[in-house]
Design an enzyme around this catalytic site. Structure first.
Site, mmCIF file in Angstrom:
data_model
loop_
_atom_site.group_PDB
_atom_site.id
_atom_site.type_symbol
_atom_site.label_atom_id
_atom_site.label_comp_id
_atom_site.label_asym_id
_atom_site.label_seq_id
_atom_site.Cartn_x
_atom_site.Cartn_y
_atom_site.Cartn_z
ATOM 1 N N ASP A 30 -21.529 20.785 -4.822
ATOM 2 C CA ASP A 30 -21.563 20.383 -6.228
ATOM 3 C C ASP A 30 -22.898 19.705 -6.510
ATOM 4 O O ASP A 30 -23.282 18.761 -5.815
ATOM 5 C CB ASP A 30 -20.413 19.420 -6.522
ATOM 6 C CG ASP A 30 -20.193 19.224 -8.011
ATOM 7 O OD1 ASP A 30 -20.618 20.091 -8.803
ATOM 8 O OD2 ASP A 30 -19.575 18.214 -8.397
ATOM 9 N N HIS A 37 -26.234 14.245 -18.786
ATOM 10 C CA HIS A 37 -25.111 13.623 -18.089
ATOM 11 C C HIS A 37 -25.598 12.539 -17.124
ATOM 12 O O HIS A 37 -25.067 11.417 -17.114
ATOM 13 C CB HIS A 37 -24.314 14.678 -17.322
ATOM 14 C CG HIS A 37 -23.256 14.098 -16.443
ATOM 15 N ND1 HIS A 37 -22.135 13.469 -16.934
ATOM 16 C CD2 HIS A 37 -23.150 14.034 -15.083
ATOM 17 C CE1 HIS A 37 -21.379 13.060 -15.937
ATOM 18 N NE2 HIS A 37 -21.977 13.387 -14.793
ATOM 19 N N GLU A 103 -14.398 17.121 -15.540
ATOM 20 C CA GLU A 103 -15.830 17.400 -15.549
ATOM 21 C C GLU A 103 -16.022 18.857 -15.941
ATOM 22 O O GLU A 103 -15.571 19.769 -15.235
ATOM 23 C CB GLU A 103 -16.479 17.115 -14.188
ATOM 24 C CG GLU A 103 -16.591 15.628 -13.883
ATOM 25 C CD GLU A 103 -17.507 15.324 -12.710
ATOM 26 O OE1 GLU A 103 -17.976 16.287 -12.060
ATOM 27 O OE2 GLU A 103 -17.753 14.139 -12.454
ATOM 28 N N GLU A 105 -17.865 21.958 -15.932
ATOM 29 C CA GLU A 105 -18.901 22.543 -15.085
ATOM 30 C C GLU A 105 -18.811 24.067 -15.099
ATOM 31 O O GLU A 105 -17.832 24.646 -15.557
ATOM 32 C CB GLU A 105 -18.764 22.050 -13.631
ATOM 33 C CG GLU A 105 -18.831 20.542 -13.464
ATOM 34 C CD GLU A 105 -19.040 20.121 -12.015
ATOM 35 O OE1 GLU A 105 -19.585 20.936 -11.233
ATOM 36 O OE2 GLU A 105 -18.668 18.986 -11.678
ATOM 37 N N ASP A 137 -14.161 19.973 -12.276
ATOM 38 C CA ASP A 137 -14.193 19.173 -11.051
ATOM 39 C C ASP A 137 -13.545 17.819 -11.358
ATOM 40 O O ASP A 137 -14.222 16.838 -11.651
ATOM 41 C CB ASP A 137 -15.635 18.999 -10.571
ATOM 42 C CG ASP A 137 -15.704 18.354 -9.199
ATOM 43 O OD1 ASP A 137 -14.722 18.483 -8.443
ATOM 44 O OD2 ASP A 137 -16.732 17.734 -8.886
ATOM 45 N N ARG A 141 -12.332 8.252 -11.413
ATOM 46 C CA ARG A 141 -13.519 7.402 -11.557
ATOM 47 C C ARG A 141 -13.363 6.047 -10.876
ATOM 48 O O ARG A 141 -14.332 5.508 -10.333
ATOM 49 C CB ARG A 141 -13.828 7.200 -13.045
ATOM 50 C CG ARG A 141 -14.107 8.479 -13.813
ATOM 51 C CD ARG A 141 -15.328 9.203 -13.290
ATOM 52 N NE ARG A 141 -15.620 10.382 -14.105
ATOM 53 C CZ ARG A 141 -16.569 11.263 -13.838
ATOM 54 N NH1 ARG A 141 -17.308 11.115 -12.752
ATOM 55 N NH2 ARG A 141 -16.774 12.300 -14.621
ATOM 56 N N GLN A 144 -13.682 6.623 -7.185
ATOM 57 C CA GLN A 144 -15.063 7.022 -6.914
ATOM 58 C C GLN A 144 -16.027 5.839 -6.977
ATOM 59 O O GLN A 144 -16.907 5.695 -6.120
ATOM 60 C CB GLN A 144 -15.493 8.098 -7.917
ATOM 61 C CG GLN A 144 -16.909 8.609 -7.728
ATOM 62 C CD GLN A 144 -17.302 9.619 -8.804
ATOM 63 O OE1 GLN A 144 -16.513 9.938 -9.691
ATOM 64 N NE2 GLN A 144 -18.516 10.118 -8.720
ATOM 65 N N LYS A 157 -13.019 12.763 -5.508
ATOM 66 C CA LYS A 157 -13.352 14.127 -5.920
ATOM 67 C C LYS A 157 -12.570 15.211 -5.182
ATOM 68 O O LYS A 157 -12.353 16.284 -5.729
ATOM 69 C CB LYS A 157 -14.848 14.372 -5.668
ATOM 70 C CG LYS A 157 -15.778 13.572 -6.535
ATOM 71 C CD LYS A 157 -15.949 14.238 -7.881
ATOM 72 C CE LYS A 157 -17.152 13.676 -8.605
ATOM 73 N NZ LYS A 157 -17.373 14.349 -9.896
ATOM 74 N N THR A 161 -10.188 20.801 -7.464
ATOM 75 C CA THR A 161 -11.249 21.390 -8.283
ATOM 76 C C THR A 161 -10.727 22.736 -8.788
ATOM 77 O O THR A 161 -10.354 23.588 -7.977
ATOM 78 C CB THR A 161 -12.536 21.598 -7.465
ATOM 79 O OG1 THR A 161 -12.988 20.337 -6.968
ATOM 80 C CG2 THR A 161 -13.624 22.236 -8.305
ATOM 81 N N GLU A 268 -18.009 9.815 -20.334
ATOM 82 C CA GLU A 268 -19.031 9.736 -21.373
ATOM 83 C C GLU A 268 -18.425 9.678 -22.772
ATOM 84 O O GLU A 268 -18.866 8.899 -23.619
ATOM 85 C CB GLU A 268 -19.971 10.938 -21.271
ATOM 86 C CG GLU A 268 -20.778 10.999 -19.995
ATOM 87 C CD GLU A 268 -21.396 12.365 -19.799
ATOM 88 O OE1 GLU A 268 -22.531 12.570 -20.256
ATOM 89 O OE2 GLU A 268 -20.735 13.236 -19.197
#
Length: 322
Positions: A30, A37, A103, A105, A137, A141, A144, A157, A161, A268
């Site tokens: 990844d 971002h 996420e 992606e 993904d 948070r 993490q 993570k 996925t 975000e």
């Protein structure tokens, strides 16, 4: 062979068809290749003056993910548990993640591989890129943020996925190629290429909470916002002699644009939980709740036709009881 969208006609009833992973994924990497971002996250955690780390504009930053937990669209995602430290003045606690995130992606599958010790030069990188899929993904948070120093993402993570089942070959995407982002400072020679290799792919994220009649779009973004190209990612990945194999998966990292509606994560969109994301009818989110169904979609728009990527969907199920 020249690609013509008018020659391809496929009818698949996804309500009855059983989808599978399009390849046996041996390795999954990844990247972190969206400047918007990376800047947003850096501002949140380090402030504007140190938003981007010194290496970010010099190389495609990435980490090795967990291939065994890459799943096909429609697979439920169980809320992960782990260590968190919500209060910096107190010891860590264990429990279900309270800051479960998405996420937005995209990722590409490797076609031909390379031999150990023999880098793939950027001039030939496109020969090893087979096609692209959508990717979510999922990220915890709070887990993490406690674990990632000093070695990066781990349990926050690797619990899941999701990818879409359709691999769109690069040949089908070439009509939608865009000029590469101007990179300043200029990358080192092994990362330089002049030919355009980013793509105008419209991307969307919706959330449908449990009991909600309709899904709400929370993000509208585009793959063209990427700073580092797939060719650069692959050239960097192998420049030290690392060998890749057919079916390996390399992901873009979260795709965010310059405007708030194009931010590709709830981290975000809610600005680290400081504001709510409106879903309509009184429903709001900062991060995901159990029962939330997240769907990523994307397409390229041609003259009278679209090239789509199918759906990348997952529903959050509660953490296991301890």
């Amino acid at each position: 062979m020249e690609f013509s969208p008018t020659r391809i006609i496929a009818f698949v009833d996804q309500s009855t068809a059983l989808m599978h992973l399009p390849a046996e994924i041996g390795d999954y990497t990844d990247f972190y290749s969206s400047r918007d971002h990376a800047t947003n996250v850096g501002i949140m955690f380090r402030g504007k003056e140190n938003a981007l780390m010194p290496n970010w504009l010099r190389l495609p930053v990435g980490y090795h993910g967990r291939a065994s937990s890459v799943v096909i669209s429609g697979t439920p995602i169980r809320r992960p548990q782990g260590q968190m430290r919500p209060d910096a003045a107190k010891p860590p606690v264990f429990g279900p993640s309270k800051q479960l995130d998405i996420e937005l992606e995209m990722a590409f599958f490797v076609g031909p591989g390379n031999r150990l010790g023999e880098p793939i030069p950027i001039e030939k990188a496109h020969e090893h890129i087979f096609g692209m899929v959508l990717m979510n993904d999922w990220s915890a948070r709070d887990i993490q943020s406690w674990e990632y120093v000093p070695l990066g993402p781990f349990l926050g993570k690797n619990f899941g996925t999701t990818i879409s089942p359709w691999v769109v070959p690069m040949e089908a995407l070439m009509p939608f190629v865009e000029p590469n982002t101007v990179q300043d400072p200029e990358p080192l020679p092994y990362l330089r290429h002049q030919d355009p290799y980013t793509f105008n792919i419209n991307l969307f994220v919706t959330i449908k909470g449990e009991g909600m009649s309709e899904a709400t779009t929370i993000c509208k973004s585009n793959f063209k916002y990427m700073y580092w190209t797939m060719k650069q990612q692959l050239a960097h990945h192998t420049v030290n002699g690392c060998n890749i194999r057919p079916g390996d998966l390399l992901a873009s990292g979260t795709i965010s644009g310059p405007d708030p509606e194009s931010f590709g994560s709830m981290l975000e969109l809610s600005w680290r939980g400081s504001k709510v994301i409106e879903l309509g009818r009184g429903e709001t989110r900062t991060f995901l709740k159990d029962g939330d169904e997240v769907t990523l979609t994307g397409y390229c728009e041609g003259h009278g036709y679209r090239v789509g990527f199918g759906s990348c969907q997952g529903k959050i199920v509660p953490a296991l009881q301890q």
